[in-house]
Design an enzyme around this catalytic site. Sequence first.
Site, short mmCIF file in Angstrom:
data_model
loop_
_atom_site.label_atom_id
_atom_site.label_comp_id
_atom_site.label_asym_id
_atom_site.label_seq_id
_atom_site.Cartn_x
_atom_site.Cartn_y
_atom_site.Cartn_z
N GLU A 580 47.44 39.84 33.32
CA GLU A 580 47.11 40.03 34.75
C GLU A 580 48.37 40.17 35.60
OE1 GLU A 580 44.24 40.91 35.28
OE2 GLU A 580 43.25 40.12 33.50
N ASP A 645 48.54 44.80 28.44
CA ASP A 645 48.49 44.10 27.16
C ASP A 645 49.90 43.91 26.58
OD1 ASP A 645 45.78 43.75 27.11
OD2 ASP A 645 45.36 45.50 25.86
ZN LIG Z 1 43.44 44.29 32.59
#
Ligand SMILES: [Zn+2]
Length: 951
Positions: A580, A645
């Site tokens: 995030e 990611d």
């Molecule tokens: Zn995401």
Amino acid sequence: MANQSIVGTLKQLTETSSFEVRSKILFILIGILLGMFIISTIVLTVLLARAKTTKSADVNNDLCLNPYCIKAANYLVDSLDQSVEPCEDFYQFVCGTWIKNNRIPDDAGLQNTLRILDTKLNENIVDLLSATSMNEIDKLQSIINARILYSSCIDETEIDIGGIDPVLSLMNTKFGGWPILQGSSWNSSMFNLTNLLLKLRQYSYNIIFQIHSDIDEKNSSATNIKIGQGSLGLPQRQYYTNETNINIAYRQFMLNLAKALTNDTSMIDQDVKEIYEFEKNISKYYWTYDEQHSRHDETIRTTISNLSRTLNTSFNFTAYVHHAYLFGNVILKDMDPVAISELDFLIQTSSIINKTSPRILQNYFIWRFMMDQAEYMPRYIRKIKEQFNKIFYGTHVEQARRIKCGAYVNDNMGFVVSKLYIKKYFDQNARNESLKMIENILNSFINIINQSLWMDNISKVKAIEKAKTIGKQIGYPDYLGSNNNTKLENDYAAYVFNSSYIHNIFKILQIKAIENFRFLRKPVERKVWGNLPPTVINAFYEPSQNQITFPAGIFQMPFFDKDAPKYLNYGGIGMIIGHEITHGFDDTGCEFDKDGNRIPWWSDQTIEKFNDHKQCFIEQYSNFTLSQIHMNINGNQTQGEDIADNGGIKAAFYAYQNWAKTNVNMDKKLPGLTKYSPEQLFFINFAQTWCIKMTDSYALHQIFNSVHSPVQFRVIGPTSNFDEFDRNTGLVNGSFNTDRRWIVTENRLFIRSTFSLNDTSVKVNIQYNCSVSDYCDLEFLREILSSNWSTIQVQPIREKLVSRLYNPNNTDPIECLSNNNNSCLQNESLCLVKYYYWENDKDVVVFGACQNINNSPIVQWSQLYEPYGIGKSLTESGLYYCNTPTCGYNTSAIETFQMLSSEYILPVNLSVINATTSPSPTRTFPSTITSTSTLTESALTTTSNDAPCLL
Ligand SMILES: [Zn+2]
């Protein structure tokens, strides 16, 4: 601006079932649970026995034997397939046994950890909503209403008795009827498109055209009206391009639904055909996710008074918007700001609508209303939708009614449900604990920014400032935890329901529409909890608020537990925190400044380099094939999530390493998994959260509709780009594993030889970047350089350069980037010509550019190994700069190379060797050129970690 989340929505993946099927499922479930219990008990006994009998007391002290660790050891042992070599297939190694032992439930298109957690969450919500206790909290009006809503949903008998009349009545009296049900008796004289769309908008329908209030992207403390493309019946343009079982099923759904609602079938076939053709026509102009992403700068900003001039379409948007907002008692003013996106779609669609008959339009818009309503209607209608879902998602039965109802109430009254949920299920330790983790992960993220070589200093300072000002929301908004319930009661004052489910459905649709219209006039509150409730298994970054949110729902095994070893928490929720945070700097996030305004804040140079990194991810992920359905990922669509990611795993891992440095030996190993180090278990737990099994239909749905890569690639992508993964999982035993890797990240060698035409010697510059200490020495460098020294053919540079740059058989001019006619302007020289050659697919790119340079003519020559992807391994590249009079004004590239081939005299003999370099952060090009003279080691510089793809 939409939230960017860690997972897509699980909604609609599942459908409800009949009682009979439910009983059977219950029976099977009990069987599975019983089986799991027995297996777990056996595993546990074996683990404990093993821990007791085979380990010394000292080793036992190193084991974590608290109940959570036992559970964690169990689920990991149950998941790993230790017969698979982790270096061969890490995903299979972590998930192999899990995949073998898990099945896709009949009511879902997939099974994975998130879905299991989601089902558990919904079970808990069902318990909360069906509770009959009368504590103080249960007397809150909002909670009473949420329970009434749930009861109305769960009462299937009442829904069946109510029949189809309430929906048909609304459709006939408010929306002007559905022609397909009325055959030729439908009267088109009353048709008025704007009125129809207004009525539908009052029920929250944004069909084809979308209008809504949102935060202004350019000014995050204000709101504006957004106008753009709305929704299609099938979610993406791709569904309409070819005839497939999905669009056949879609038409069948339409046909069956119409037939179930009327006896007059005279025009149904023809109407279905026309409805579909109309939508198919419109779909051609529908922007895909990646187009919306990459073309966002085409958004037009205007005001209400200028709207009709800006949006010169046959459909009158000005009247539509004015009247729609009146429904929320909002009177629009001339200067109210409007942002228009997907303009060409709006223009083309308006024009198609203009040429379409009222019957088709009425049929189409009511179909879109009815296809949604089918879900709330009696069982025999829902069965029709179920048949479509079977093809679309691969589900077999409807989701259990109570789960479906719990989820519905949660979707629509999430904060009321959360009020009950956090009290009973949320572990307050999670807030403090995760705050500490966020601080640690933010610090390691800032470190990564600081050490990156692709950002200039000014951009770095701003990026760090942005990272430091990220807002954090954990668990739930504060007001839900307090005893003052005024805000909750006020927010849900309109949510008053009765026992008729369909009545309640219509009411909620209208409430949501009004709430959105009124949002335009609401002051924007910064750094407050967003729209999504704490009761979701997800996490978010909101660019316009520069804020990360971790709802209460996600704080559970395998993501988080207060008693878990930190490597599990960092590999679980830690990676999600990192993900995030990275969203703040992904392809969308990096366009928003620290205050959430979409305005440029990086230097052009940094933006350019960022775009190189981004392209690197796009290419890497686009090469991943989901073998289950033989389709490749759309790397353009998933790039933002892929970047998150990749950044997330690094930030979380480094944060864990830092924590472990100051908390030596605090983390104990897991029973039965003692051969794995804490670092390895970090990666194993991270990967385990993504184990999945899905139907082919769901896999296709995922590729078409999700901005997240299929989860196996959320494991394979980030781990294959991260050196620390290799080091800690022992995958490469201290050497670059180039054939498996797309990007060699922290360790890279860049050797470039540059000389001028008049030089009699060659200067060699070497730059070696590394973060891994045992790679960072001259000896390693020499080893790499010398190993291939003799294998490369020594060739005179002139011959090779000329043969590559100018191929006599190729009469095409070399593309000059500066001018279309390949000649330079009067004050310019053709001073740079470059070519690339990829050995495996014989792909040659040659281009030239004109500029005016004053330096001596320069030649560069290098031979490069590119360890990325499959099929491209060796690259040669040449560069030629000159400013001699013959390559000046009016000289084409071809003439220049002819000149070069006849006049150029080689200054020295060169031998070409190979090594490992990275001339561009986008890819790793291992290669070099050097003279036969000694390598000038003095030029060797070592610098710290430069991650190639963003962070
Ligand atoms: Zn995401």
